[in-house]
Write a protein that holds these residues in place. Structure first.
Motif, PDB file in Angstrom:
ATOM      1  N   ILE A  15     -44.727 -88.088 -24.849  1.00  0.00           N
ATOM      2  CA  ILE A  15     -45.836 -88.270 -25.760  1.00  0.00           C
ATOM      3  C   ILE A  15     -45.430 -87.639 -27.068  1.00  0.00           C
ATOM      4  N   ASN A  16     -44.862 -86.543 -27.197  1.00  0.00           N
ATOM      5  CA  ASN A  16     -44.580 -85.844 -28.348  1.00  0.00           C
ATOM      6  C   ASN A  16     -43.381 -86.457 -29.158  1.00  0.00           C
ATOM      7  N   ARG A  17     -42.525 -86.935 -28.261  1.00  0.00           N
ATOM      8  CA  ARG A  17     -41.049 -87.401 -29.005  1.00  0.00           C
ATOM      9  C   ARG A  17     -41.407 -88.611 -29.619  1.00  0.00           C
ATOM     10  N   ALA A  18     -42.286 -89.473 -28.888  1.00  0.00           N
ATOM     11  CA  ALA A  18     -42.452 -90.846 -29.373  1.00  0.00           C
ATOM     12  C   ALA A  18     -43.306 -91.109 -30.656  1.00  0.00           C
ATOM     13  N   GLY A  19     -43.936 -89.865 -30.756  1.00  0.00           N
ATOM     14  CA  GLY A  19     -44.594 -89.560 -31.984  1.00  0.00           C
ATOM     15  C   GLY A  19     -45.519 -90.846 -32.723  1.00  0.00           C
ATOM     16  N   LYS A  20     -45.288 -91.117 -33.930  1.00  0.00           N
ATOM     17  CA  LYS A  20     -46.152 -92.319 -34.267  1.00  0.00           C
ATOM     18  C   LYS A  20     -45.572 -93.698 -34.126  1.00  0.00           C
ATOM     19  N   ASN A  21     -44.490 -93.782 -33.297  1.00  0.00           N
ATOM     20  CA  ASN A  21     -43.798 -95.140 -32.886  1.00  0.00           C
ATOM     21  C   ASN A  21     -44.806 -95.470 -31.457  1.00  0.00           C
ATOM     22  N   LEU A  22     -45.377 -94.703 -31.080  1.00  0.00           N
ATOM     23  CA  LEU A  22     -45.973 -95.270 -29.691  1.00  0.00           C
ATOM     24  C   LEU A  22     -47.342 -95.778 -30.164  1.00  0.00           C
ATOM     25  N   PRO A  23     -47.443 -96.926 -29.542  1.00  0.00           N
ATOM     26  CA  PRO A  23     -48.679 -97.827 -29.847  1.00  0.00           C
ATOM     27  C   PRO A  23     -49.828 -97.182 -29.227  1.00  0.00           C
ATOM     28  N   LYS A  24     -51.136 -97.452 -29.714  1.00  0.00           N
ATOM     29  CA  LYS A  24     -52.302 -96.686 -29.641  1.00  0.00           C
ATOM     30  C   LYS A  24     -52.730 -96.898 -28.280  1.00  0.00           C
ATOM     31  N   THR A  25     -52.677 -98.042 -27.611  1.00  0.00           N
ATOM     32  CA  THR A  25     -52.980 -98.382 -26.147  1.00  0.00           C
ATOM     33  C   THR A  25     -52.079 -97.558 -25.067  1.00  0.00           C
ATOM     34  N   GLN A  26     -50.759 -97.515 -25.666  1.00  0.00           N
ATOM     35  CA  GLN A  26     -50.089 -96.735 -24.701  1.00  0.00           C
ATOM     36  C   GLN A  26     -50.134 -95.308 -24.790  1.00  0.00           C
ATOM     37  N   ARG A  27     -50.450 -94.674 -25.901  1.00  0.00           N
ATOM     38  CA  ARG A  27     -50.799 -93.330 -26.042  1.00  0.00           C
ATOM     39  C   ARG A  27     -52.010 -92.954 -25.309  1.00  0.00           C
ATOM     40  N   GLU A  28     -53.094 -93.660 -25.268  1.00  0.00           N
ATOM     41  CA  GLU A  28     -54.435 -93.691 -24.490  1.00  0.00           C
ATOM     42  C   GLU A  28     -54.032 -93.800 -23.215  1.00  0.00           C
ATOM     43  N   ARG A  29     -53.298 -94.712 -22.605  1.00  0.00           N
ATOM     44  CA  ARG A  29     -52.897 -94.703 -21.146  1.00  0.00           C
ATOM     45  C   ARG A  29     -52.120 -93.531 -20.761  1.00  0.00           C
ATOM     46  N   LEU A  30     -51.166 -93.111 -21.486  1.00  0.00           N
ATOM     47  CA  LEU A  30     -50.530 -91.689 -21.088  1.00  0.00           C
ATOM     48  C   LEU A  30     -51.478 -90.336 -21.154  1.00  0.00           C
ATOM     49  N   GLU A  31     -52.300 -90.279 -22.193  1.00  0.00           N
ATOM     50  CA  GLU A  31     -53.525 -89.317 -22.141  1.00  0.00           C
ATOM     51  C   GLU A  31     -54.550 -89.477 -20.999  1.00  0.00           C
ATOM     52  N   ARG A  32     -54.595 -90.545 -20.493  1.00  0.00           N
ATOM     53  CA  ARG A  32     -55.369 -90.836 -19.016  1.00  0.00           C
ATOM     54  C   ARG A  32     -54.647 -90.363 -17.906  1.00  0.00           C
ATOM     55  N   ALA A  33     -53.282 -90.452 -18.218  1.00  0.00           N
ATOM     56  CA  ALA A  33     -52.418 -90.160 -17.173  1.00  0.00           C
ATOM     57  C   ALA A  33     -52.466 -88.506 -16.920  1.00  0.00           C
ATOM     58  N   LYS A  34     -52.770 -87.885 -18.154  1.00  0.00           N
ATOM     59  CA  LYS A  34     -52.703 -86.552 -17.925  1.00  0.00           C
ATOM     60  C   LYS A  34     -53.996 -86.066 -17.098  1.00  0.00           C
ATOM     61  N   ILE A  35     -54.931 -86.304 -17.509  1.00  0.00           N
ATOM     62  CA  ILE A  35     -56.261 -86.323 -16.684  1.00  0.00           C
ATOM     63  C   ILE A  35     -55.994 -86.633 -15.184  1.00  0.00           C
ATOM     64  N   GLU A  36     -55.450 -87.960 -15.036  1.00  0.00           N
ATOM     65  CA  GLU A  36     -54.943 -88.400 -13.472  1.00  0.00           C
ATOM     66  C   GLU A  36     -54.111 -87.562 -12.851  1.00  0.00           C
ATOM     67  N   LEU A  37     -53.123 -87.007 -13.704  1.00  0.00           N
ATOM     68  CA  LEU A  37     -52.240 -85.928 -12.865  1.00  0.00           C
ATOM     69  C   LEU A  37     -52.994 -84.653 -12.221  1.00  0.00           C
ATOM     70  N   LYS A  38     -53.627 -84.285 -13.242  1.00  0.00           N
ATOM     71  CA  LYS A  38     -54.608 -82.956 -13.025  1.00  0.00           C
ATOM     72  C   LYS A  38     -55.421 -83.225 -11.889  1.00  0.00           C
ATOM     73  N   ARG A  39     -56.184 -84.434 -11.455  1.00  0.00           N
ATOM     74  CA  ARG A  39     -56.977 -84.806 -10.604  1.00  0.00           C
ATOM     75  C   ARG A  39     -56.011 -85.078  -9.132  1.00  0.00           C
ATOM     76  N   GLN A  40     -54.977 -85.600  -9.440  1.00  0.00           N
ATOM     77  CA  GLN A  40     -53.897 -85.522  -8.309  1.00  0.00           C
ATOM     78  C   GLN A  40     -53.530 -84.495  -7.602  1.00  0.00           C
ATOM     79  N   PHE A  41     -53.182 -83.507  -8.577  1.00  0.00           N
ATOM     80  CA  PHE A  41     -52.885 -82.212  -8.080  1.00  0.00           C
ATOM     81  C   PHE A  41     -53.745 -81.156  -7.602  1.00  0.00           C
ATOM     82  N   GLY A  42     -55.101 -81.554  -7.836  1.00  0.00           N
ATOM     83  CA  GLY A  42     -56.406 -80.914  -7.401  1.00  0.00           C
ATOM     84  C   GLY A  42     -56.464 -79.606  -8.430  1.00  0.00           C
ATOM     85  N   LYS A  43     -56.298 -79.966  -9.751  1.00  0.00           N
ATOM     86  CA  LYS A  43     -56.361 -78.701 -10.528  1.00  0.00           C
ATOM     87  C   LYS A  43     -57.612 -78.884 -11.663  1.00  0.00           C
ATOM     88  N   GLU A  44     -58.816 -79.650 -11.081  1.00  0.00           N
ATOM     89  CA  GLU A  44     -59.833 -80.265 -11.864  1.00  0.00           C
ATOM     90  C   GLU A  44     -60.915 -78.803 -12.274  1.00  0.00           C
TER      91      GLU A  44
END
Length: 109
Positions: free
Chosen positions: A80-109
């Motif tokens: 996410i950080n390396r893509a910077g401003k070149n990352l489309p908004k929809t993909q950035r939102e999907r990756l941010e949701r992936a962070k939350i999902e990753l936390k959930r899948q590891f049981g770190k909620e």
């Protein structure tokens, strides 16, 4: 000899001879010591699939230096950080949701 005088260089390389810039971030995502990522993992269609793939890669890795959760989250943040401003908004939102999902899948909620 006539005409053998060295030409003066202006400091700018012509566009046809310019070498491609070195992409250390591409090398990190391909050859990371922490994880062997599936090709195109960050372009998957859903956040849960991205998180599941990162989790699977992190858990299978024998070379990571920290826990599986931290390694997976670190690679996601790195992308996410390396893509910077070149990352489309929809993909950035999907990756941010992936962070939350990753936390959930590891049981770190």
């Amino acid at each position: 000899m006539r005409g053998t005088r060295p030409r003066k260089r202006t400091g700018k390389a012509s566009t046809s001879r310019r070498a491609a810039p070195k992409r250390w971030s591409r090398r990190v995502t391909k050859q990371s010591d922490a994880l062997d990522l599936v090709h195109g993992v960050f372009k998957l269609s859903s956040a849960s699939r991205i998180a599941a793939s990162l989790k699977r890669s992190a858990e299978r890795s024998k070379r990571r230096k920290t826990g599986a959760y931290r390694s997976a989250l670190s690679m996601l943040n790195f992308y996410i950080n390396r893509a910077g401003k070149n990352l489309p908004k929809t993909q950035r939102e999907r990756l941010e949701r992936a962070k939350i999902e990753l936390k959930r899948q590891f049981g770190k909620e």
